[in-house]
Design an enzyme around this catalytic site. Sequence first.
Site, mmCIF file in Angstrom:
data_model
loop_
_atom_site.group_PDB
_atom_site.id
_atom_site.type_symbol
_atom_site.label_atom_id
_atom_site.label_comp_id
_atom_site.label_asym_id
_atom_site.label_seq_id
_atom_site.Cartn_x
_atom_site.Cartn_y
_atom_site.Cartn_z
ATOM 1 C CG ASN A 143 -15.394 -9.198 6.504
ATOM 2 O OD1 ASN A 143 -15.578 -10.113 5.910
ATOM 3 N ND2 ASN A 143 -16.278 -8.765 7.632
ATOM 4 C CG ASP A 144 -14.232 -12.202 1.643
ATOM 5 O OD1 ASP A 144 -15.118 -12.293 2.562
ATOM 6 O OD2 ASP A 144 -14.641 -12.235 0.693
ATOM 7 C CG ASP A 330 -16.292 -27.250 22.348
ATOM 8 O OD1 ASP A 330 -16.804 -27.936 21.488
ATOM 9 O OD2 ASP A 330 -15.001 -27.661 22.475
ATOM 10 C CD GLU A 359 -19.475 -31.156 22.186
ATOM 11 O OE1 GLU A 359 -19.400 -31.347 21.229
ATOM 12 O OE2 GLU A 359 -18.482 -30.500 22.951
#
Length: 618
Positions: A143-144, A330, A359
Site C-alpha cells: 500500500n506504499d 487539532d 490543542e
Amino acid sequence: MNKMKRIILLLITFCSIQMSAQKIEKVEPANWWTDMQWSELQLLIYGDNIASLDVNIDNENLILNKTIKTINPNYIFIYVSIPENAYAGIVPIEFKKGKRVVETYNFELKERAEDAALVEGFSPEDMIYLITPDRFANGDTANDEFEDMPDKLNRNDKMGRHGGDIAGMLNSLDYISSIGSTAIWINPIIENDMETFSYHGYAATDFYKVDRRYGTNEEYVDFITKAKEKDMIVIMDMILNHSGSEHWFVLDPPMEDWINNQDNFVKTSHKRQTVQDIYASEYDKKAFSDGWFVKTMPDLNQKNPLMADYLIQNTLWWIEYSGIAGIRMDTYPYPDKDFMSDWTCAVMTEYPNFSIVGEEWTVNPAIVSYWQADKVNHDGYTSCLPSLMDFPIQHALAESLNDENESWNSGFIKLYEMLANDFLYSHPEDLVIFPDNHDMDRFFTQVNEDVDLYKMGLVYTATMRGIPQLYYGTEIAMSNTGAPRDHGIIRTDFPGGWEGDAVNAFTGEELSTQQKDILNFTSKIFNWRKNAKVVHQGNLIQFAPENGVYSYVRTFEDKQILVLLSKTKKPFSLSFNKYAEVLNLDSTGTDIISGQNINFSENFEVTPKTAYIIEIQN
C-alpha cells in the site's frame, strides 16, 4: 424510420442520459446505529444534478423530516429521525422523478452494542504514545503508493511519503506497550489525497475514509481492537477547523458560505487572544477564526448549520464505528467557538466516559484554561472539553532546564511559578503534559542533547499531575539538532520500521550505548508509573526551588513519593526538615531509579544534574 418513432427514440435516449446523470456518488454518513441519543440525523447526498429528484422514505425505522436543496444542484441534505423502537436493517431511500423511482440507496441501520456508550477514555493513569504513522513503521509495502494518488513514495524527501502504515503500528504493539504506554495517539489517518506534502494528515480529502496508503477502515478498527487486547486504547487525531483543498466538497461546494472566504484565500491572523480579549474588535476576531492556515487548507464554516451537523455526526460516527477511546482536536480555538461548545457537549453527552484533549498552543495558562469544561469564564462561555495540551508547562520545563543559572527569576523558578497558575484550571489533573510533540523541536534538541537534563524532563513528565504524552522516538532520544523547527526532520523515520534499516530500535540492534541507556531509563520510570496510584490520583505539594533543587511530594492514601530535580553544579547536602509538614522524618525511602536507600532523619547528598523519585516507606 418514421418521424414519430424517431421522436420516441430521442426521448428515450434523453431520459436515459438524464437518469444516468443523476447517479448518487456519496451518502454521508453511509450508516447509523439504533439507540443513540443523536437520533436526529443529517444525510448529505451528493451526485450530478441529484437535486432534480425528490426523496421518499417509507419505513418505520427511518422517518423523513425535511429535505434541503441548495444553490448547487449536486446536493441534497435530508434530515431523518430514528425512532426509539427502531431495529437494525436496511432502509431503502428512494430518489424519484415524478412517480418514477430513478435510484434507490440502501441505508444501513446497525444495532448498537450494549456497552458502546460506556467507552472509557484516557486519564492520569495513562501514558500516551504519539505516532506520526507515515514515519513509524512500514508493515505492508503493497500500500506504499497508488497510481491514482499523486503523492508517491519517496523516503529521500523529508516532506514526502515514507510508507509507514497501520500494519507497521500493529506489528509494533508489543514494543509500544513495553515502554510503559497505555494509550496511542495517532496523527491523522484519514485520506489526504493531495498533490504533495500529504504525509502529515492535516489536509483531509475524505472525512469518512482511512487513507489507502495506511490501510483500510477495517484495518484501522482491527488495530484498535488488537491494541485493546494488550490493554492500550487509541486516540484519534481530528481536525474540524479545515480540510484539504482537494476535498470533493471544496472543489464543488454546496453553497456560497460552506467555506470561510470561499472565493478568496485569506490567511488567519493567528491572534488567538481575540477569543478572550474583552477589548477585541469584530474585525480582529473574524481575521483569526475565518482565515485559512495555508492555501491548501480551506477554513470550514462551522457557523453554517449544515456544516456544523456534518462535522458533529462525523465525529460520533468514528467513535461508534471504530471503538476509539479519545480524540485529540487539532487547532482547537480556530473554529467557531460556539460550535466547539456544541461539538464537545454532543460527544460527551453520547459518551460520558470518553476523553477529548484540545490543542491550544499558547504559553499563557489563562488562555488555555478558558476552554476546559466547568471553567467559570468572564464572558459566560462554557464547553464540555475535558482536557487540553499543557503548552505552558512544556515551555516552562524546557526553559527551566536550559537556564544555566538558578536565581530568583531563572531556572526552576519558572517551572515552579507556572505550576502555581493551576488555580486557573477547572481540572488541572486532566491536562496532557509532554516534553515535545510532532510540531516542535525534539526534546533532546531542546535541552542541547544534555542526557542528564533530558532524563530530568522525563522524570518530571512521569510524576507531575496530569496525563503524560511521549512522541515516538523520545524513548531513544531522537533529535533534530542542526535543523531547528524542521518538521521533516522532527518527524524522521523511526529506526527499524523499514526493512533494511541499519538501526532497529524495536530490537535494540545497533542502538548506541546512550540510546540504550535512555530507552531503559524511559521504560523503567513509565512502567513503574503504570501502577503508581500515588501519581495517578495523589495530592500534590510543591516546594520552592532552593540551591538548584526543585521538589514536590505526591500523596495518596498511605503512599507517598518525593521527587527531587537537581541542577546543582556540585554535590549538595539537603536537609529534609522543610518536608516535615508532609513527610514523616523518621521514615525512609528508596529511589526507584537508582535503588538508593534514603533516611529522612539525615542530610542527603544530592548529586549534580540528577533526578530522584523516592518512594516513602512509612
